[in-house]
Design a protein around this motif. Structure first.
Motif, PDB file in Angstrom:
ATOM      1  N   UNK A   1     -61.482  25.461 -80.157  1.00 11.66           N
ATOM      2  CA  UNK A   1     -61.294  24.155 -79.532  1.00 11.66           C
ATOM      3  C   UNK A   1     -59.864  23.688 -79.719  1.00 11.66           C
ATOM      4  N   UNK A   2     -59.264  23.275 -78.625  1.00 14.79           N
ATOM      5  CA  UNK A   2     -58.021  22.521 -78.655  1.00 14.79           C
ATOM      6  C   UNK A   2     -58.407  21.086 -78.352  1.00 14.79           C
ATOM      7  N   UNK A   3     -57.799  20.138 -79.020  1.00 14.46           N
ATOM      8  CA  UNK A   3     -58.141  18.750 -78.765  1.00 14.46           C
ATOM      9  C   UNK A   3     -56.917  17.857 -78.840  1.00 14.46           C
ATOM     10  N   UNK A   4     -56.924  16.857 -78.005  1.00 13.55           N
ATOM     11  CA  UNK A   4     -55.924  15.809 -78.062  1.00 13.55           C
ATOM     12  C   UNK A   4     -56.176  15.010 -79.342  1.00 13.55           C
ATOM     13  N   UNK A   5     -55.196  14.242 -79.752  1.00 13.13           N
ATOM     14  CA  UNK A   5     -55.327  13.441 -80.975  1.00 13.13           C
ATOM     15  C   UNK A   5     -55.758  12.006 -80.662  1.00 13.13           C
ATOM     16  N   UNK A   6     -54.851  11.227 -80.098  1.00 13.30           N
ATOM     17  CA  UNK A   6     -55.078   9.796 -79.913  1.00 13.30           C
ATOM     18  C   UNK A   6     -56.129   9.505 -78.853  1.00 13.30           C
ATOM     19  N   UNK A   7     -57.119   8.718 -79.262  1.00 11.71           N
ATOM     20  CA  UNK A   7     -58.234   8.276 -78.424  1.00 11.71           C
ATOM     21  C   UNK A   7     -59.204   9.394 -78.040  1.00 11.71           C
ATOM     22  N   UNK A   8     -59.008  10.579 -78.649  1.00  9.16           N
ATOM     23  CA  UNK A   8     -59.972  11.667 -78.492  1.00  9.16           C
ATOM     24  C   UNK A   8     -60.610  11.951 -79.857  1.00  9.16           C
TER      25      UNK A   8
ATOM     26  N   UNK B   1     -58.862  12.816 -73.562  1.00  5.87           N
ATOM     27  CA  UNK B   1     -59.311  11.587 -72.912  1.00  5.87           C
ATOM     28  C   UNK B   1     -58.511  11.231 -71.667  1.00  5.87           C
ATOM     29  N   UNK B   2     -57.537  12.082 -71.290  1.00  5.95           N
ATOM     30  CA  UNK B   2     -56.708  11.752 -70.132  1.00  5.95           C
ATOM     31  C   UNK B   2     -56.680  12.873 -69.099  1.00  5.95           C
ATOM     32  N   UNK B   3     -56.977  12.511 -67.871  1.00  5.66           N
ATOM     33  CA  UNK B   3     -56.929  13.450 -66.756  1.00  5.66           C
ATOM     34  C   UNK B   3     -55.487  13.847 -66.454  1.00  5.66           C
ATOM     35  N   UNK B   4     -54.577  12.882 -66.530  1.00  7.15           N
ATOM     36  CA  UNK B   4     -53.192  13.116 -66.121  1.00  7.15           C
ATOM     37  C   UNK B   4     -52.437  14.037 -67.064  1.00  7.15           C
ATOM     38  N   UNK B   5     -52.856  14.125 -68.307  1.00  6.24           N
ATOM     39  CA  UNK B   5     -52.152  14.965 -69.278  1.00  6.24           C
ATOM     40  C   UNK B   5     -53.039  16.106 -69.774  1.00  6.24           C
ATOM     41  N   UNK B   6     -54.118  15.779 -70.459  1.00  5.27           N
ATOM     42  CA  UNK B   6     -54.962  16.787 -71.109  1.00  5.27           C
ATOM     43  C   UNK B   6     -55.609  17.753 -70.120  1.00  5.27           C
ATOM     44  N   UNK B   7     -56.267  17.198 -69.119  1.00 13.58           N
ATOM     45  CA  UNK B   7     -56.970  18.048 -68.148  1.00 13.58           C
ATOM     46  C   UNK B   7     -55.965  18.817 -67.295  1.00 13.58           C
ATOM     47  N   UNK B   8     -54.931  18.148 -66.848  1.00 14.37           N
ATOM     48  CA  UNK B   8     -53.912  18.816 -66.016  1.00 14.37           C
ATOM     49  C   UNK B   8     -53.257  19.972 -66.774  1.00 14.37           C
ATOM     50  N   UNK B   9     -52.920  19.773 -68.032  1.00 20.15           N
ATOM     51  CA  UNK B   9     -52.300  20.832 -68.838  1.00 20.15           C
ATOM     52  C   UNK B   9     -53.270  21.993 -69.049  1.00 20.15           C
ATOM     53  N   UNK B  10     -54.533  21.680 -69.290  1.00 19.41           N
ATOM     54  CA  UNK B  10     -55.555  22.723 -69.475  1.00 19.41           C
ATOM     55  C   UNK B  10     -55.683  23.589 -68.240  1.00 19.41           C
ATOM     56  N   UNK B  11     -55.826  22.930 -67.108  1.00 17.79           N
ATOM     57  CA  UNK B  11     -55.969  23.671 -65.855  1.00 17.79           C
ATOM     58  C   UNK B  11     -54.748  24.532 -65.589  1.00 17.79           C
ATOM     59  N   UNK B  12     -53.577  24.024 -65.903  1.00 16.50           N
ATOM     60  CA  UNK B  12     -52.352  24.786 -65.715  1.00 16.50           C
ATOM     61  C   UNK B  12     -52.286  26.026 -66.593  1.00 16.50           C
ATOM     62  N   UNK B  13     -52.943  25.954 -67.744  1.00 19.38           N
ATOM     63  CA  UNK B  13     -52.958  27.083 -68.687  1.00 19.38           C
ATOM     64  C   UNK B  13     -54.162  27.997 -68.479  1.00 19.38           C
ATOM     65  N   UNK B  14     -55.051  27.671 -67.547  1.00 18.97           N
ATOM     66  CA  UNK B  14     -56.240  28.488 -67.316  1.00 18.97           C
ATOM     67  C   UNK B  14     -57.302  28.310 -68.383  1.00 18.97           C
TER      68      UNK B  14
END
Length: 175
Positions: free
Chosen positions: A30-37, A117-130
């Motif tokens: 698991x990779x996870x964001x820190x703040x608000x996650x 918790x953020x589509x604009x950063x966390x999800x976008x970065x994940x999708x970019x990395x596969x």
């Protein structure tokens, strides 16, 4: 139009994620964001629920690494009591930090999930990395000033994605 921002799953909270659900989807790290996650952005102490969740993942042999846009000093201080490895200055929405996290885990992108918790950063970065992603609701309903702009854009993106993908619903498990 916003397909690069579509999360794989949507959970109400990271604490609902279990080793059994991860195993069902062949996820080993698991990779996870820190703040608000993991923690409230304005309360870096964490909760007993968080410590129990981390212990459960550790007992199951599932490593958790924090991937944060914050500087190393801020992340290290926030994680002192949690004893988690991290990637700071991750540069999300770019995939740099996600790829570093996958490498630290020693797994393939398909064996890892990113929780944030953020589509604009966390999800976008994940999708970019596969890497598959789990969008969670923010722990608190307030954000640092840096995040408030992202939240405004996120509302537009989520509305558009929800129209295209009726399966985008908050859930209590990965199904």
């Amino acid at each position: 139009m916003f397909s690069k921002h579509k999360p794989t799953w949507m959970l109400e909270a990271i604490y609902q994620l279990t080793p059994e659900q991860l195993a069902k989807h062949q996820i080993k790290g698991i990779l996870t964001d820190l703040d608000n996650t993991l923690i409230a952005w304005n309360n870096p102490e964490g909760t007993d629920e968080l410590r129990q969740w981390i212990a459960t993942m550790n007992q199951a042999g599932i490593n958790v690494i924090v991937v944060s846009n914050n500087n190393p000093e801020r992340v290290q201080k926030a994680l002192e009591s949690l004893q988690l490895d991290f990637v700071a200055n991750a540069m999300k929405p770019f995939s740099k930090g996600i790829k570093e996290g996958v490498e630290k885990l020693g797994l393939t992108a398909h064996e890892v999930v990113m929780v944030g918790d953020q589509v604009m950063t966390d999800v976008r970065a994940s999708n970019g990395a596969g890497v598959r992603s789990i969008l969670v609701k923010p722990i608190v309903n307030t954000d640092s000033w840096k995040t408030q702009l992202n939240r405004a854009m996120e509302k537009v993106v989520m509305k558009s994605l929800a129209k295209q993908h009726q399966d985008m619903k908050w859930r209590s498990d990965l199904g």
